[in-house]
Motif scaffolding. Structure first.
Motif, short mmCIF file in Angstrom:
data_model
loop_
_atom_site.label_atom_id
_atom_site.label_comp_id
_atom_site.label_asym_id
_atom_site.label_seq_id
_atom_site.Cartn_x
_atom_site.Cartn_y
_atom_site.Cartn_z
N GLY A 19 0.78 -1.23 0.00
CA GLY A 19 0.00 0.00 0.00
C GLY A 19 0.81 1.29 0.00
N ALA A 20 2.13 1.21 -0.11
CA ALA A 20 2.96 2.42 -0.10
C ALA A 20 2.66 3.32 -1.30
CB ALA A 20 4.44 2.05 -0.09
N CYS A 21 2.07 2.76 -2.34
CA CYS A 21 1.80 3.50 -3.58
C CYS A 21 0.36 4.01 -3.66
CB CYS A 21 2.07 2.59 -4.77
SG CYS A 21 0.92 1.20 -4.85
N THR A 22 -0.38 3.98 -2.57
CA THR A 22 -1.79 4.35 -2.58
C THR A 22 -1.99 5.81 -2.98
OG1 THR A 22 -2.27 2.70 -0.89
CG2 THR A 22 -3.92 4.42 -1.22
N VAL A 23 -2.90 6.02 -3.92
CA VAL A 23 -3.33 7.35 -4.34
C VAL A 23 -4.86 7.33 -4.43
CG1 VAL A 23 -1.22 7.80 -5.66
CG2 VAL A 23 -3.20 6.83 -6.83
N LEU A 24 -5.44 8.50 -4.61
CA LEU A 24 -6.88 8.58 -4.87
C LEU A 24 -7.07 8.79 -6.36
CD1 LEU A 24 -8.06 10.82 -1.90
CD2 LEU A 24 -7.88 8.33 -2.01
N LEU A 25 -7.84 7.93 -6.97
CA LEU A 25 -8.14 8.00 -8.40
C LEU A 25 -9.64 8.25 -8.52
CD1 LEU A 25 -7.02 7.49 -11.35
CD2 LEU A 25 -7.95 5.19 -11.07
N ASN A 26 -9.98 9.44 -9.01
CA ASN A 26 -11.39 9.84 -9.07
C ASN A 26 -12.07 9.66 -7.71
OD1 ASN A 26 -11.18 10.53 -11.80
ND2 ASN A 26 -11.58 8.43 -12.42
N GLY A 27 -11.32 9.97 -6.66
CA GLY A 27 -11.85 9.92 -5.30
C GLY A 27 -11.79 8.58 -4.62
N LYS A 28 -11.38 7.53 -5.33
CA LYS A 28 -11.31 6.19 -4.73
C LYS A 28 -9.86 5.83 -4.45
CE LYS A 28 -13.94 2.90 -5.86
NZ LYS A 28 -14.59 1.76 -6.50
N SER A 29 -9.65 5.10 -3.37
CA SER A 29 -8.32 4.63 -3.01
C SER A 29 -7.90 3.51 -3.96
CB SER A 29 -8.36 4.11 -1.58
OG SER A 29 -7.16 3.47 -1.25
N VAL A 30 -6.72 3.66 -4.57
CA VAL A 30 -6.18 2.61 -5.44
C VAL A 30 -4.69 2.45 -5.16
CG1 VAL A 30 -7.85 2.98 -7.31
CG2 VAL A 30 -5.65 4.13 -7.39
N LYS A 31 -4.22 1.27 -5.41
CA LYS A 31 -2.78 1.00 -5.32
C LYS A 31 -2.22 1.18 -6.72
CE LYS A 31 -3.32 -1.78 -1.25
NZ LYS A 31 -3.30 -3.11 -0.66
N SER A 32 -1.43 2.21 -6.88
CA SER A 32 -0.98 2.60 -8.22
C SER A 32 0.03 1.63 -8.82
CB SER A 32 -0.42 4.02 -8.20
OG SER A 32 0.68 4.14 -7.33
N CYS A 33 0.50 0.65 -8.05
CA CYS A 33 1.42 -0.35 -8.61
C CYS A 33 0.68 -1.45 -9.34
CB CYS A 33 2.31 -0.95 -7.52
SG CYS A 33 1.47 -2.13 -6.45
N THR A 34 -0.65 -1.45 -9.27
CA THR A 34 -1.42 -2.49 -9.96
C THR A 34 -2.31 -1.91 -11.04
OG1 THR A 34 -3.18 -2.37 -8.32
CG2 THR A 34 -1.45 -4.00 -7.94
N LEU A 35 -2.06 -0.66 -11.39
CA LEU A 35 -2.87 0.01 -12.39
C LEU A 35 -1.97 0.53 -13.49
CD1 LEU A 35 -5.88 0.96 -12.73
CD2 LEU A 35 -5.11 3.15 -11.83
N LEU A 36 -2.30 0.20 -14.72
CA LEU A 36 -1.54 0.74 -15.84
C LEU A 36 -1.87 2.22 -16.00
CD1 LEU A 36 -2.10 -2.17 -18.39
CD2 LEU A 36 -0.03 -1.71 -17.06
N ALA A 37 -0.89 3.00 -16.39
CA ALA A 37 -1.11 4.43 -16.57
C ALA A 37 -2.20 4.69 -17.60
CB ALA A 37 0.19 5.12 -16.96
N VAL A 38 -2.26 3.86 -18.66
CA VAL A 38 -3.28 4.06 -19.69
C VAL A 38 -4.69 3.84 -19.14
CG1 VAL A 38 -1.75 3.59 -21.64
CG2 VAL A 38 -3.03 1.71 -20.60
N GLU A 39 -4.81 3.05 -18.08
CA GLU A 39 -6.12 2.83 -17.47
C GLU A 39 -6.59 4.06 -16.69
OE1 GLU A 39 -6.69 -1.66 -16.22
OE2 GLU A 39 -4.76 -0.89 -15.49
#
Length: 170
Positions: free
Chosen positions: A53-73
């Motif tokens: 969870g060290a990479c957690t950000v808010l994406l459109n207001g929801k908590s996401v782990k940015s290490c499991t999301l492609l930038a294009v997504e």
């Protein structure tokens, strides 16, 4: 599903901490790496498997782990990182509470833990201790033992509730 050619670059646009950004990325690049390349180094790379969870950000207001999301997504999304929480030089109440309650030691997990806590308190403004522990269970801290983190989140929840105008309180 969109298919990309090898070595193809794709233009992506984000609004990061309120600022429009555009960059070209390889479709296989993870959001965590792209954010760090854009200068948001508070987004930490811990495990690359979504365990810490060290990479957690808010994406459109929801908590996401940015290490499991492609930038294009995340194209055309609004992203909030730890760097975007403070406003006009004033720390966010969750940041203040982490400072006041000594809810960190080495600090590596702290940005992700704070981002998860911000989302948790948005979803549940008055969590119990059990709900706090469950809410941060996807964010690991190897230093603190969590008690001060839980206390910080309780303190932030109280401050956020008190700071809301009466008509917005639940």
């Amino acid at each position: 599903m969109k298919v990309y050619e090898k070595d193809q670059k794709v233009k992506v646009t984000f609004k990061v901490n309120g600022k429009e950004m555009e960059t070209e990325v390889e479709p296989r690049r993870l959001l965590v790496h792209v954010l760090r390349d854009l200068g948001f180094t508070g987004v930490h790379i811990g495990c690359d498997t979504s365990n810490c969870g060290a990479c957690t950000v808010l994406l459109n207001g929801k908590s996401v782990k940015s290490c499991t999301l492609l930038a294009v997504e995340a194209d055309n999304s609004e992203i909030t990182t730890i760097e975007g929480l403070a406003k006009d030089g004033k720390l966010h109440p969750v940041q203040e509470a982490f400072w006041d309650k000594h809810a960190l030691q080495c600090g590596y997990c702290t940005p992700g833990m704070i981002m998860q806590s911000v989302w948790l308190l948005k979803e549940n403004p008055n969590p119990t201790e059990e709900e706090i522990r469950e809410g941060i269970s996807g964010n690991l801290c190897r230093c603190t033992g969590y008690q001060n983190i839980v206390e910080a989140i309780k303190t932030a929840a109280e401050k956020l509730r008190l700071d809301q105008p009466l008509y917005q309180r639940q």
